[in-house]
Design a protein around this motif. Structure first.
Motif, PDB file in Angstrom:
ATOM      1  N   ARG A 289      39.482  48.250  36.166  1.00 58.09           N
ATOM      2  CA  ARG A 289      39.363  48.878  37.939  1.00 58.09           C
ATOM      3  C   ARG A 289      40.848  48.703  38.239  1.00 58.09           C
ATOM      4  NH1 ARG A 289      34.825  46.874  40.800  1.00 58.09           N
ATOM      5  NH2 ARG A 289      33.671  48.373  39.444  1.00 58.09           N
TER       6      ARG A 289
ATOM      7  N   GLU B   8      42.827  45.680  37.462  1.00 59.02           N
ATOM      8  CA  GLU B   8      42.024  44.285  37.123  1.00 59.02           C
ATOM      9  C   GLU B   8      40.843  44.613  36.067  1.00 59.02           C
ATOM     10  OE1 GLU B   8      38.371  41.807  39.807  1.00 59.02           O
ATOM     11  OE2 GLU B   8      39.200  43.907  40.655  1.00 59.02           O
ATOM     12  N   THR B   9      40.824  43.669  35.002  1.00 61.48           N
ATOM     13  CA  THR B   9      39.958  43.612  34.035  1.00 61.48           C
ATOM     14  C   THR B   9      38.741  42.548  34.526  1.00 61.48           C
ATOM     15  OG1 THR B   9      41.584  43.753  32.617  1.00 61.48           O
ATOM     16  CG2 THR B   9      39.594  42.725  31.639  1.00 61.48           C
ATOM     17  N   ILE B  10      37.547  43.378  34.646  1.00 60.92           N
ATOM     18  CA  ILE B  10      36.343  42.743  34.977  1.00 60.92           C
ATOM     19  C   ILE B  10      35.496  42.439  33.556  1.00 60.92           C
ATOM     20  CG2 ILE B  10      34.096  42.896  36.374  1.00 60.92           C
ATOM     21  CD1 ILE B  10      35.741  44.829  38.098  1.00 60.92           C
TER      22      ILE B  10
ATOM     23  N   PRO C 234      32.059  42.080  32.871  1.00 63.06           N
ATOM     24  CA  PRO C 234      30.766  42.284  33.838  1.00 63.06           C
ATOM     25  C   PRO C 234      29.675  41.260  33.383  1.00 63.06           C
ATOM     26  CG  PRO C 234      31.136  43.990  32.195  1.00 63.06           C
ATOM     27  CD  PRO C 234      32.145  42.790  31.878  1.00 63.06           C
TER      28      PRO C 234
ATOM     29  N   ASN D 267      27.683  43.224  38.693  1.00 67.46           N
ATOM     30  CA  ASN D 267      28.986  44.122  38.759  1.00 67.46           C
ATOM     31  C   ASN D 267      28.551  45.595  38.688  1.00 67.46           C
ATOM     32  OD1 ASN D 267      30.146  41.473  36.825  1.00 67.46           O
ATOM     33  ND2 ASN D 267      31.333  42.252  38.663  1.00 67.46           N
TER      34      ASN D 267
ATOM     35  N   ASP E  26      36.481  54.162  37.278  1.00 71.95           N
ATOM     36  CA  ASP E  26      36.539  52.866  36.481  1.00 71.95           C
ATOM     37  C   ASP E  26      36.619  53.499  34.893  1.00 71.95           C
ATOM     38  OD1 ASP E  26      36.086  51.070  38.340  1.00 71.95           O
ATOM     39  OD2 ASP E  26      33.909  50.780  37.871  1.00 71.95           O
TER      40      ASP E  26
ATOM     41  N   SER F  14      34.281  34.180  31.093  1.00 72.21           N
ATOM     42  CA  SER F  14      35.451  35.025  30.904  1.00 72.21           C
ATOM     43  C   SER F  14      35.574  35.724  29.435  1.00 72.21           C
ATOM     44  CB  SER F  14      36.842  34.162  31.104  1.00 72.21           C
ATOM     45  OG  SER F  14      36.961  33.947  32.543  1.00 72.21           O
TER      46      SER F  14
ATOM     47  N   LYS G  66      38.726  37.200  27.536  1.00 71.06           N
ATOM     48  CA  LYS G  66      40.060  36.913  27.994  1.00 71.06           C
ATOM     49  C   LYS G  66      40.942  36.043  27.433  1.00 71.06           C
ATOM     50  CE  LYS G  66      39.780  39.188  32.362  1.00 71.06           C
ATOM     51  NZ  LYS G  66      39.766  38.163  33.648  1.00 71.06           N
TER      52      LYS G  66
END
Length: 446
Positions: A188, A191-193, A195, A199, A205, A402, A434
């Motif tokens: 988004r 930003e990396t989410i 989920p 969420n 997106d 993460s 991540k």
């Protein structure tokens, strides 16, 4: 590992960032004070100022103790010289960034290992291969197969037609009754989410899923997209990437390549006999119309100018071209290109850094790939006897927040793992993580 990186540009910085999370001892050599200062302010690495072809500078960086020397400056000559000298001064392994693909394609004439270079990489060649991979599916922004497709990573953009828009993962569970896919990441903006249940999918997106074979179709249905075969391609730019892409793709697709330089067009016509070469300015909308932009299934912009590539891709999108791929060299534009409507961006420097990272980790993991613009890695591990991941059901493993387990390959079959899943030795597990928690994830498989 003790690693020396020659070159503090985009490739060197991104590579150092990936490796720093792994707790390697890293030293970066560059002649530019500002670059070295920027790296020192952002990463926990050592820096050495100087020319990487200098014996004194390499010795100052303790080259004799280096497990790996990676030469990724913007000069091919410097990279080759650095690798040869570094090898003779004691580096155990060397990698050199090159632009001349003959070094890769003509190992029958000269194998560079004989002179001290263990591996060569060409960002242009890697980018061309990436374009070929991305053209497999026009409706997806990204795709990567594990074990010949028993599990697949797929990316889609969330638009007005998508049934997922404005729903949380919990609220979309009924749309996935066979549990044939799992959402592993949402991009988004910048930003990396990673989920979890609460969420929500939002308009514009970019969402990424690990799917079983039947799950790919289901994701496309939910996104309001249809599979379309790609036959006709337009490539903008007779760059090294454009030439290599056309050469690799011309047997499968009908290709038109637009190049502004008239003299270069004659050279391209001789080099690419199966490609139609057009002399013109790709920013000229009338020219694109005349050359059939409305009939194209994909548009690939790979000039040396990021702005030209993005704008021309948007023009193609405006003419309903299903798939657009844009080369973005300016790092600041990477997320912008996706946010304004370009389907997929590629950055040859990030591709090169990720390739080297995979090379270094070869043997520790079965597979490793990245998603363009997403601050995460997709890693495939094999479960060994005694691994921590065998201790409990998935939901009780206290797996890092993460990271997310996307799927498991067991006996040649892809499985999307739910909370009550129990792992078995020899399972192949696909994880999105991540970068900062890959080492923690890895501890579950040792």
């Amino acid at each position: 590992m003790r690693i020396i990186i020659a070159g503090a540009g985009d490739v060197g910085f991104h590579l150092a960032k990936l490796l720093a999370y792994e707790a390697h001892d890293i030293n970066i050599i560059d002649m530019d004070d500002d670059r070295l200062q920027y790296i020192s302010n952002h990463l926990d690495v050592h820096t050495t100022k100087g020319n990487s072809t200098s014996y004194r500078v390499l010795e100052e960086a303790q080259i004799s103790k280096a497990d790996l020397l990676i030469a990724v400056t913007e000069s091919e000559t410097t990279n080759i010289s650095t690798s040869i000298i570094g090898k003779h001064l004691g580096a155990k392994k060397t990698i050199a960034r090159v632009s001349n693909t003959e070094y890769i394609q003509r190992k029958d004439i000269l194998d560079l290992k004989d002179i001290g270079i263990d591996e060569v990489i060409s960002p242009e060649s890697l980018a061309a291969k990436e374009i070929k991979r991305l053209l497999k599916e026009s409706a997806l922004t990204d795709t990567f197969d594990f074990e010949k497709g028993v599990l697949s990573l797929v990316g889609i953009s969330i638009d007005e037609e998508s049934e997922l828009k404005d729903k949380t993962l919990v609220e979309t569970a009924y749309l996935n009754p066979e549990y044939s896919f799992i959402t592993v990441a949402i991009l988004r903006g910048e930003e990396t989410i990673i989920p979890h249940g609460d969420n929500k999918f939002m308009l514009n997106d970019h969402a990424y899923f690990i799917c079983q074979p039947n799950g790919v179709e289901r994701v496309l249905d939910l996104a309001g997209k249809q599979r379309e075969s790609i036959k006709n391609l337009m490539i903008l730019g007779g760059s090294k990437i454009g030439i290599q892409a056309a050469r690799q793709l011309s047997k499968k697709y009908n290709i038109k390549l637009i190049e502004q330089d008239r003299d270069k067009c004659f050279e391209l016509a001789d080099t690419l006999p199966n490609t139609m070469i057009i002399n013109g300015d790709g920013r000229d909308v009338e020219l694109l119309k005349e050359e059939g932009i409305d009939d194209m299934d994909a548009f690939i912009a790979v000039t040396g100018n990021s702005e030209t590539n993005m704008i021309s891709s948007l023009v193609a999108k405006n003419h309903n071209v299903p798939k657009t791929i844009s080369l973005v060299e300016n790092m600041d534009y990477i997320h912008l290109s996706q946010n304004i409507g370009v389907d997929t961006m590629i950055n040859k420097k990030l591709i090169a850094a990720s390739f080297i990272f995979r090379y270094i980790r070869k043997g520790q993991v079965l597979n490793l790939t990245t998603i363009h613009g997403v601050d995460a890695e997709i890693v495939e591990f094999e479960v060994k006897e005694g691994s921590k991941i065998l201790d409990a059901e998935l939901r009780n493993l206290d797996f890092p927040q993460s990271a997310l387990i996307g799927g498991v390959i067991r006996g040649g079959k892809g499985i999307t793992a739910r909370g009550n899943f129990m792992f078995e030795p020899k399972d192949r597990v696909v994880v999105l993580s991540k970068p900062e928690c890959i080492r923690k994830v890895e501890s579950y498989f040792k």
